[in-house]
Structures are given as C-alpha cells and as structure tokens.
Design a protein around this motif. Sequence first.
Motif, mmCIF file in Angstrom:
data_model
loop_
_atom_site.group_PDB
_atom_site.id
_atom_site.type_symbol
_atom_site.label_atom_id
_atom_site.label_comp_id
_atom_site.label_asym_id
_atom_site.label_seq_id
_atom_site.Cartn_x
_atom_site.Cartn_y
_atom_site.Cartn_z
ATOM 1 N N ARG A 69 0.834 -1.197 0.000
ATOM 2 C CA ARG A 69 0.000 0.000 0.000
ATOM 3 C C ARG A 69 0.874 1.254 0.000
ATOM 4 N NH1 ARG A 69 -3.457 -1.301 5.217
ATOM 5 N NH2 ARG A 69 -1.333 -1.389 5.969
ATOM 6 N N ILE A 70 0.401 2.270 -0.721
ATOM 7 C CA ILE A 70 1.118 3.546 -0.788
ATOM 8 C C ILE A 70 0.162 4.695 -0.485
ATOM 9 C CG2 ILE A 70 2.836 2.730 -2.465
ATOM 10 C CD1 ILE A 70 1.239 4.301 -4.635
ATOM 11 N N ARG A 71 0.738 5.820 -0.033
ATOM 12 C CA ARG A 71 -0.033 7.043 0.167
ATOM 13 C C ARG A 71 0.593 8.134 -0.689
ATOM 14 N NH1 ARG A 71 -3.382 8.790 4.001
ATOM 15 N NH2 ARG A 71 -2.749 7.179 5.474
ATOM 16 N N ILE A 72 -0.263 8.894 -1.382
ATOM 17 C CA ILE A 72 0.196 10.019 -2.188
ATOM 18 C C ILE A 72 0.420 11.201 -1.243
ATOM 19 C CG2 ILE A 72 -0.333 11.558 -4.133
ATOM 20 C CD1 ILE A 72 -0.284 8.559 -4.941
ATOM 21 N N ILE A 73 1.668 11.710 -1.185
ATOM 22 C CA ILE A 73 1.942 12.800 -0.251
ATOM 23 C C ILE A 73 2.187 14.139 -0.956
ATOM 24 C CG2 ILE A 73 2.774 11.271 1.560
ATOM 25 C CD1 ILE A 73 5.638 12.253 0.846
ATOM 26 N N HIS A 74 2.300 14.113 -2.282
ATOM 27 C CA HIS A 74 2.501 15.367 -3.029
ATOM 28 C C HIS A 74 2.134 15.128 -4.483
ATOM 29 C CE1 HIS A 74 4.259 19.263 -3.935
ATOM 30 N NE2 HIS A 74 4.934 18.712 -4.922
ATOM 31 N N LEU A 75 1.445 16.095 -5.076
ATOM 32 C CA LEU A 75 1.076 16.023 -6.500
ATOM 33 C C LEU A 75 1.573 17.273 -7.204
ATOM 34 C CD1 LEU A 75 -2.653 14.864 -6.469
ATOM 35 C CD2 LEU A 75 -0.767 13.659 -7.520
ATOM 36 N N ASP A 76 2.154 17.080 -8.392
ATOM 37 C CA ASP A 76 2.547 18.204 -9.234
ATOM 38 C C ASP A 76 2.025 17.900 -10.635
ATOM 39 O OD1 ASP A 76 3.706 20.179 -10.753
ATOM 40 O OD2 ASP A 76 5.638 20.096 -9.710
ATOM 41 N N ILE A 77 0.814 18.382 -10.897
ATOM 42 C CA ILE A 77 0.130 18.038 -12.146
ATOM 43 C C ILE A 77 0.863 18.602 -13.358
ATOM 44 C CG2 ILE A 77 -2.044 18.335 -13.434
ATOM 45 C CD1 ILE A 77 -3.264 18.141 -10.414
ATOM 46 N N GLU A 136 4.042 19.068 -13.783
ATOM 47 C CA GLU A 136 5.242 18.266 -14.055
ATOM 48 C C GLU A 136 4.914 16.784 -14.268
ATOM 49 O OE1 GLU A 136 8.537 19.395 -14.206
ATOM 50 O OE2 GLU A 136 7.767 21.426 -14.035
ATOM 51 N N ASP A 137 3.637 16.398 -14.157
ATOM 52 C CA ASP A 137 3.203 14.999 -14.282
ATOM 53 C C ASP A 137 3.912 14.108 -13.260
ATOM 54 O OD1 ASP A 137 1.714 12.823 -15.441
ATOM 55 O OD2 ASP A 137 3.521 12.216 -16.516
ATOM 56 N N LEU A 138 4.050 14.617 -12.036
ATOM 57 C CA LEU A 138 4.750 13.867 -10.997
ATOM 58 C C LEU A 138 3.899 13.770 -9.737
ATOM 59 C CD1 LEU A 138 8.308 15.453 -11.159
ATOM 60 C CD2 LEU A 138 7.654 13.202 -11.973
ATOM 61 N N TYR A 139 4.087 12.656 -9.048
ATOM 62 C CA TYR A 139 3.519 12.535 -7.707
ATOM 63 C C TYR A 139 4.566 11.904 -6.814
ATOM 64 C CZ TYR A 139 2.590 7.508 -8.364
ATOM 65 O OH TYR A 139 2.706 6.167 -8.562
ATOM 66 N N VAL A 140 4.465 12.171 -5.525
ATOM 67 C CA VAL A 140 5.394 11.620 -4.548
ATOM 68 C C VAL A 140 4.574 10.736 -3.612
ATOM 69 C CG1 VAL A 140 7.099 12.164 -2.778
ATOM 70 C CG2 VAL A 140 6.782 13.719 -4.709
ATOM 71 N N TYR A 141 5.119 9.564 -3.298
ATOM 72 C CA TYR A 141 4.389 8.620 -2.458
ATOM 73 C C TYR A 141 5.316 7.957 -1.454
ATOM 74 C CZ TYR A 141 6.417 4.909 -5.352
ATOM 75 O OH TYR A 141 7.293 4.071 -5.989
ATOM 76 N N VAL A 142 4.706 7.348 -0.437
ATOM 77 C CA VAL A 142 5.452 6.544 0.539
ATOM 78 C C VAL A 142 4.731 5.207 0.704
ATOM 79 C CG1 VAL A 142 6.468 8.439 1.879
ATOM 80 C CG2 VAL A 142 4.229 7.567 2.509
ATOM 81 N N LEU A 189 9.124 8.590 -2.548
ATOM 82 C CA LEU A 189 9.570 8.155 -3.872
ATOM 83 C C LEU A 189 8.775 8.931 -4.917
ATOM 84 C CD1 LEU A 189 9.452 4.386 -2.972
ATOM 85 C CD2 LEU A 189 11.537 5.671 -3.393
ATOM 86 N N LEU A 190 9.397 9.124 -6.069
ATOM 87 C CA LEU A 190 8.819 9.935 -7.132
ATOM 88 C C LEU A 190 8.349 9.048 -8.276
ATOM 89 C CD1 LEU A 190 9.027 13.114 -7.270
ATOM 90 C CD2 LEU A 190 10.776 12.735 -8.995
ATOM 91 N N SER A 191 7.224 9.388 -8.889
ATOM 92 C CA SER A 191 6.745 8.647 -10.053
ATOM 93 C C SER A 191 5.878 9.559 -10.917
ATOM 94 C CB SER A 191 5.954 7.414 -9.602
ATOM 95 O OG SER A 191 5.780 6.533 -10.683
ATOM 96 N N SER A 192 5.513 9.058 -12.103
ATOM 97 C CA SER A 192 4.717 9.906 -13.000
ATOM 98 C C SER A 192 3.228 9.616 -12.844
ATOM 99 C CB SER A 192 5.167 9.712 -14.445
ATOM 100 O OG SER A 192 4.400 8.754 -15.093
ATOM 101 N N ILE A 193 2.435 10.680 -12.894
ATOM 102 C CA ILE A 193 0.986 10.569 -12.732
ATOM 103 C C ILE A 193 0.397 9.723 -13.863
ATOM 104 C CG2 ILE A 193 -1.203 11.863 -12.731
ATOM 105 C CD1 ILE A 193 0.347 14.152 -11.330
ATOM 106 N N SER A 194 0.888 9.945 -15.091
ATOM 107 C CA SER A 194 0.334 9.196 -16.232
ATOM 108 C C SER A 194 0.592 7.696 -16.087
ATOM 109 C CB SER A 194 0.892 9.725 -17.558
ATOM 110 O OG SER A 194 2.283 9.859 -17.509
#
Length: 167
Positions: free
Chosen positions: A17-25, A27-33, A43-48
């Motif tokens: 399980r992960i939680r989204i802790i930051h969204l940057d639409i 830049e197409d990026l989200y940060v999760y733990v 950790l960083l990943s792409s929204i798409s």
Amino acid sequence: IMITFNSVYQFVNDGKRIRIIHLDIEEDLYVYVYLEQAFSMPLLSSISEMQMKCDNAEIVEIADPYFMIKADKDLKESELNKRDEAWKIIEAYWDAKKIEILTKRTRTAAFEEISRIENIPLVTVRRIFSRFWQRGMNRNALLPDYAKSGGKGQERILKEKNGRRRL
C-alpha cells in the motif's frame, strides 16, 4: 480514477500500500510513501504511469487504514505531549523545506539541519516525518503507538529472577 492527494492505493499483485503525499500536475509527478515500512522515505513517479496502472486494475484506491477520529479529551497527556512536540517540527519545516525533503539528493542534509536546529537525533527526525506521511499527514498521525505496547492480556512466564542482581 482521478489520483488525489493523501489518498491510499494498494497494488493488486503484491498487496503493498502507498499514500500520495505530493502532486505536481504540471510536471506529471507525484510523490508517495509505502505504508508498511518502518522508515518510509518519499519516492517519485509519474501521474500518467499511475493512471495507466489504475486503468489496468494493477492498483486500486482503498480506504485509509490509519483514518481515526480521536478527540483530545480521550487521549492521555503523555500522548498529547509527544504528538504536539512532533507536530511543532512538522509545522516548522514541512512547508518551508518541502522540496528539499521530498528530493532524495537534498533530504539527508535537510533532516540533518532540522536535527541540529531542534537538537534531536537524526533518527527521530526521520521517524517523525515517516509517521506523518504514512498515517495521513495530520496532527493525530503523530500519536505514539501506546496501544500496541505492553502485551495486553498475555501472561508472562519468568524462568529466572527478574531485574538487577544484588551486589
């Protein structure tokens, strides 16, 4: 599925399980733990990419396992003190140093600076932020786990005398 801030998702194949802790639409990026780890760093990943996983049913949104409503009057003073001490650190540094803390390259330096300024161990800073991210990014996310300590209802069987030996 629309990916939203502070929501919890579960991978279908391994159950992590992960939680989204930051969204940057932009830049197409989200940060999760990850929720299961003792010290979960962002950790960083792409929204798409996440959207694709949702569409392919590789990942599903789930109810927040840490969601709880606890009134302050139901908490022990020691719990409130610990929570509020940790919350002061989050309040002081989370918004002010968010990008430094979320960026892997600069995170350790940011944590070391917080540790030095607040005069607390580096491991404590890591624990506070990890708990804050994993448990819902609110004040009560920082409550200590006193309910999990003490072995309630278990009988202890001592094989030898307990405590320090007499001199």
